[in-house]
Design an enzyme around this catalytic site. Sequence first.
Site, PDB file in Angstrom:
ATOM      1  N   ILE A 178     -40.654 -31.506  16.632  1.00  0.00           N
ATOM      2  CA  ILE A 178     -39.548 -32.405  16.970  1.00  0.00           C
ATOM      3  C   ILE A 178     -38.400 -32.224  15.986  1.00  0.00           C
ATOM      4  CG2 ILE A 178     -38.863 -34.817  17.249  1.00  0.00           C
ATOM      5  CD1 ILE A 178     -41.845 -35.414  17.884  1.00  0.00           C
TER       6      ILE A 178
ATOM      7  N   SER B 130     -34.744 -30.539   5.558  1.00  0.00           N
ATOM      8  CA  SER B 130     -35.697 -30.116   4.533  1.00  0.00           C
ATOM      9  C   SER B 130     -36.796 -29.260   5.129  1.00  0.00           C
ATOM     10  CB  SER B 130     -36.322 -31.339   3.845  1.00  0.00           C
ATOM     11  OG  SER B 130     -37.246 -31.985   4.696  1.00  0.00           O
TER      12      SER B 130
ATOM     13  N   LYS C  82     -43.881 -20.663   9.188  1.00  0.00           N
ATOM     14  CA  LYS C  82     -43.558 -21.971   9.757  1.00  0.00           C
ATOM     15  C   LYS C  82     -42.090 -22.343   9.555  1.00  0.00           C
ATOM     16  CE  LYS C  82     -44.778 -24.786   5.698  1.00  0.00           C
ATOM     17  NZ  LYS C  82     -45.599 -25.912   5.199  1.00  0.00           N
TER      18      LYS C  82
ATOM     19  N   ASP D 184     -41.050 -31.565  -0.628  1.00  0.00           N
ATOM     20  CA  ASP D 184     -42.473 -31.779  -0.387  1.00  0.00           C
ATOM     21  C   ASP D 184     -42.753 -33.255  -0.649  1.00  0.00           C
ATOM     22  OD1 ASP D 184     -45.244 -32.002  -0.464  1.00  0.00           O
ATOM     23  OD2 ASP D 184     -45.532 -30.029  -1.369  1.00  0.00           O
TER      24      ASP D 184
ATOM     25  N   TYR E 283     -54.059 -41.944  10.495  1.00  0.00           N
ATOM     26  CA  TYR E 283     -52.731 -41.724  11.079  1.00  0.00           C
ATOM     27  C   TYR E 283     -52.137 -43.048  11.542  1.00  0.00           C
ATOM     28  CZ  TYR E 283     -49.029 -40.078  14.185  1.00  0.00           C
ATOM     29  OH  TYR E 283     -47.816 -39.868  14.800  1.00  0.00           O
TER      30      TYR E 283
ATOM     31  N   LYS F 261     -48.770 -45.067   9.970  1.00  0.00           N
ATOM     32  CA  LYS F 261     -47.599 -45.407  10.774  1.00  0.00           C
ATOM     33  C   LYS F 261     -47.376 -46.919  10.810  1.00  0.00           C
ATOM     34  CE  LYS F 261     -46.135 -41.315  12.009  1.00  0.00           C
ATOM     35  NZ  LYS F 261     -44.814 -40.807  11.569  1.00  0.00           N
TER      36      LYS F 261
ATOM     37  N   VAL G 142     -46.250 -35.699  22.295  1.00  0.00           N
ATOM     38  CA  VAL G 142     -45.496 -34.447  22.270  1.00  0.00           C
ATOM     39  C   VAL G 142     -46.424 -33.258  22.020  1.00  0.00           C
ATOM     40  CG1 VAL G 142     -43.487 -33.279  21.297  1.00  0.00           C
ATOM     41  CG2 VAL G 142     -43.580 -35.785  21.324  1.00  0.00           C
TER      42      VAL G 142
ATOM     43  N   THR H  76     -46.438 -30.710  20.285  1.00  0.00           N
ATOM     44  CA  THR H  76     -46.260 -29.938  19.054  1.00  0.00           C
ATOM     45  C   THR H  76     -47.615 -29.348  18.672  1.00  0.00           C
ATOM     46  OG1 THR H  76     -46.740 -31.900  17.744  1.00  0.00           O
ATOM     47  CG2 THR H  76     -44.423 -31.475  18.232  1.00  0.00           C
TER      48      THR H  76
END
Length: 256
Positions: free
Chosen positions: A18, A37, A46, A66, A164, A168, A197, A199
């Site tokens: 994204i 960044s 990557k 980072d 995760y 969030k 998504v 990804t």
Amino acid sequence: MNTSSRITYFIIGGSRGIGFNLVKILSASTGNTVITSIRGSPSLPKNKQVEDLAKIRKNIHIVQLDLTKDESIGNIADEIKKTPFFLGIDIFIACSAVSDSYYKVLETPKSVWLNHYSTNALGPILALQKVYPLLLLKKTRKIFFISSVAGSINAFVPLSVSAYGQSKAALNYAVKTLSFELKPEGFTVVAFHPGMVSTDMGQYGLDHFKEKNIDISGVNIITPEESASALIDVFRKILPEDNGKFFNYDGSEGVF
């Protein structure tokens, strides 16, 4: 070059997924400057696509960050100020995240909890602390966090995403707190759910759920480009009265 009327975006995590598509779409307008960044060496595979795009589009500037390293976070404001024609940041977008926690809560290792919290919740906040003075240089003062419905309490998703989801949820709490703390200075702070998504990270999760025979047939899966395009449409409609809200990628209002 008239730089005073340009809109400057700072996007954390623009190397792929994204984030890369946000960089790609926003930099297509010559009236925008996009500072983004990357993590690790520019020569890493990557990072190649955003590095290649920056060679073509001179309104893209790449800095190192980072979110798990204190020194890197501490240097980010100075790195941004070194970019050409820098006058301040209009819009801060935190997009970088990690999601590889598909354990049940009682089975999740400590290292997984800490890695998700450090990258998804604490890292973006610490980075914002450093670049906050650069946002004060402009009057736009918008702060956008790419969060997830996985962190919602009132719209709980019955899937085991333990660390995760918790990370969030922590990020969402910070959004609400920042929204009232920064409101007197004219800031608008908003969280966004980007959708399900496809990804690399999202596909990993989808494959896991399929392997575990978890029914996700009702989930609308979109591409990173579709998510980024939809998010930008919502970004453009954000008003001061939206401060402290949570929006889905389709523009509907979500719940914390």
